[in-house]
Design an enzyme around this catalytic site. Structure first.
Site, PDB file in Angstrom:
ATOM      1  N   GLY A 162     -23.329  -6.856  33.664  1.00 14.63           N
ATOM      2  CA  GLY A 162     -23.329  -7.607  33.888  1.00 14.63           C
ATOM      3  C   GLY A 162     -24.329  -8.952  32.932  1.00 14.63           C
ATOM      4  CG  LEU A 163     -28.549  -7.530  33.610  1.00 15.84           C
ATOM      5  CD1 LEU A 163     -29.939  -7.200  33.477  1.00 15.84           C
ATOM      6  CD2 LEU A 163     -28.670  -9.053  34.314  1.00 15.84           C
TER       7      LEU A 163
ATOM      8  CB  ALA B  42     -21.885   5.632  23.477  1.00 10.86           C
ATOM      9  CG  HIS B  43     -26.371   7.800  23.974  1.00 12.78           C
ATOM     10  ND1 HIS B  43     -26.122   6.443  23.560  1.00 12.78           N
ATOM     11  CD2 HIS B  43     -27.390   7.912  24.362  1.00 12.78           C
ATOM     12  CE1 HIS B  43     -26.906   5.639  24.440  1.00 12.78           C
ATOM     13  NE2 HIS B  43     -28.123   6.298  24.829  1.00 12.78           N
TER      14      HIS B  43
ATOM     15  CG  HIS C  70     -50.799  -3.832   9.611  1.00 15.63           C
ATOM     16  ND1 HIS C  70     -50.983  -4.231  10.893  1.00 15.63           N
ATOM     17  CD2 HIS C  70     -50.520  -4.549   8.946  1.00 15.63           C
ATOM     18  CE1 HIS C  70     -51.321  -5.167  10.943  1.00 15.63           C
ATOM     19  NE2 HIS C  70     -51.044  -5.949   9.928  1.00 15.63           N
TER      20      HIS C  70
END
Ligand code: FAD
Ligand code: NAD
Length: 466
Positions: free
Chosen positions: A186-187, A321-322, A445
């Site tokens: 849904g999202l 799936a994983h 960084h």
């Protein structure tokens, strides 16, 4: 005489095709049967891949519309939906063909058709012309996946009342779309169509979205999605959905009995998926199902029948799936006499909204329920230099560690690249790392991953940049 195989895998999705390749790598004569006409299962054909393609393309469309805010003038941005859909289809074709190549390369025999049990060792394959052939199997691995669930009495027509499959191929942008169920599908699909211009309303039964995820993350996600223009109607139950001339009328009722009606062009029903054991003839050979109609297996993926195994969405556990792939590898190794194993405590879950949400291990709610004492380290992307430099600083990283031992018990992220960042925590958890181990690891960084290090530092209240 029918062909004889040491192992036959029914279903060519991420569970099935990965299992077949591993079995063949381990020296077993292996076949894989797939009925859909192309390999890769739900995931590659109508799931992970087409949805991620559309999520990416719709996000690019959305970003392009706002580039002038960043000093890049590109003129009017227009949507060409059919071209966008063709791009998605191209990705699917390339990847499904790629799986076919991998089966060939690994010498797995690929049978196109629907498999079913004639007996425990004999499998019938019916092709799309209903022509039947038989093969013999010493071991059979069932990897037939799952299919979408609808609401009682409501049928998908995949044009107005759609499952995820229809939502992945609409030929125009709906003016208004109602999404029933605020979970993964849904999202994600709601985000796609909202970015392309639809007025999206999510009707959710519970008081929070993404059930099972850490509540703080799920609340943050809802706040962000609301800002993006998606409307949420929580604790609402759908009573009826009726098609009309221009779309559908939906009647809902909330927890206090207040009624709310919606008129829309398209309604997406995304209230979960159910295991797919249709047509396998399991009753005949006595394979047991559990109370949710999933195939019952032991920890080695063996059913109650000695030579028959099952993996992926068709058994218990998260429908990811994983998870299916890892089970495919583990069962192949077990069949070959090795010690295959899946650690269910470290299976990540990722929702590919913008920003992404990623979760692994225990949530705060689960730790409280289990009465495990824990420490929390949190770091906001607002204080991450890379995120600020590129103006992409929504969300935070949260690490949960055992109060006494400092062992990492879970991590929950919302932010850009969360789905990639979670892999570091997965490795750490597999090695039984403490939050201090992560905190003492040098992170490049300026990267988003520094927020993970800072969250680990924050477990002992020594984050530097907050
Ligand atoms: P499936 O992929 O369902 O494959 C089973 C295959 O078996 C199917 O191709 C089917 O045709 C075939 N089959 C069934 N019966 C027979 C038979 N009798 N004979 C021969 N073949 C048969 N998961 C993620 O981890 N990440 C994501 O981003 C993600 N996105 C998703 C998005 C959507 C819209 C959907 C619907 C799902 C998504 N999922 C995602 C879930 C993921 O697709 C599944 O968890 C995964 O595909 C399960 O793999 P599986 O091999 O168990 O089953
Ligand atoms: P889901 O279980 O993720 O979410 C279903 C939602 O519907 C829940 O929030 C539930 O409370 C709600 N719901 C249930 N009945 C309802 C009702 N009658 N009215 C209103 N709301 C109701 O299921 P889904 O979104 O359909 O996805 C199915 C599965 O596919 C997922 O659980 C996931 O395993 C897999 N998937 C994964 C990904 C990913 O990994 N990114 C993406 C898509 C799908």
């Amino acid at each position: 005489m029918s062909d004889k195989f040491q192992a036959v895998v029914i279903g060519g999705g991420p569970g099935g095709y990965v299992c077949a390749i591993r079995l063949s790598q381990l020296g077993l004569k292996t076949a894989c049967i797939e009925s859909r006409g192309s390999l890769g299962g739900t995931c590659l054909n109508v799931g992970c891949i087409p949805s991620k393609s559309l999520l990416n393309l719709s996000e690019e469309f959305h970003k392009a519309q706002h580039l002038s805010n960043k000093g890049i003038e590109i003129g009017e941005v227009k949507l060409n939906l059919s071209k966008m859909m063709k791009n998605k289809d191209k990705a699917v074709t390339i990847l499904t063909k790629g799986v076919e190549f991998l089966l060939k390369k690994n010498k797995v025999a690929y049978f196109k058709g629907a498999g079913s049990f004639k007996s425990k060792n004999e499998i019938s394959i019916k092709d799309d012309q209903n022509k039947e052939s038989l093969i013999q199997a010493e071991k059979v691995i069932i990897a037939t996946g799952s299919v979408p669930v609808s609401l009682p009495g409501i049928k998908f027509d995949e044009k107005i009342i759609v499952s995820s499959t229809g939502a992945l191929k609409l030929d125009q942008v709906p003016k208004k779309m109602v999404v029933v169920g605020g979970g993964y599908i849904g999202l994600e699909m709601g985000s796609v169509w909202s970015r392309l211009g639809a007025d999206v309303h999510v009707v959710e039964f519970l008081d929070h979205i993404t059930p099972g995820m850490d509540k703080e993350i799920s609340n943050e996600l809802m706040k962000i999605l609301k800002k993006q223009g998606i409307d949420f109607h929580m604790q609402h139950k759908v009573e009826t959905i009726k098609k009309n001339n221009s779309g559908a009328s939906i009647k809902t009722i909330d927890k206090d009995g207040n009624k709310k009606d919606f008129e829309c062009d398209v309604v997406l029903i995304s209230v979960g998926r159910q295991p797919n054991t249709n047509g396998l003839n399991l009753k005949k050979i006595g394979v047991e199902l559990d109370e949710k109609k999933r195939i019952k297996t032991d920890k080695n993926f063996k059913t109650n029948q000695d030579n028959i195994y099952a993996i992926g969405d068709v058994i218990a556990g998260p429908m990811l799936a994983h998870k299916a792939e890892d089970e495919g590898i583990a069962v192949a190794e077990n069949i070959a006499g090795q010690s295959g194993h899946v650690n269910y405590d470290t299976i990540p879950g990722v929702v590919y909204t913008t920003p992404e949400v990623a979760s692994i291990g225990k949530t705060e709610e689960q730790l409280k329920e289990l009465n495990i004492k824990y420490k929390v380290g949190k770091f906001s992307f607002m204080a991450n230099s890379r995120a600020k430099a590129i103006d992409d600083a929504e969300g935070f990283v949260k690490i949960l560690a055992d109060e006494k031992t400092d062992k990492v018990l879970g991590a929950h992220l919302i932010g850009s690249h969360a789905g990639e960042l979670i892999a570091e925590i997965g490795v750490a958890m597999e090695f039984g790392a403490s939050s201090e181990d992560i905190a003492r690891t040098c992170h490049a960084h300026p990267t988003f991953s520094e927020a993970v290090k800072e969250a680990a530092l924050s477990v002992d209240k020594r984050a530097i940049h907050s």
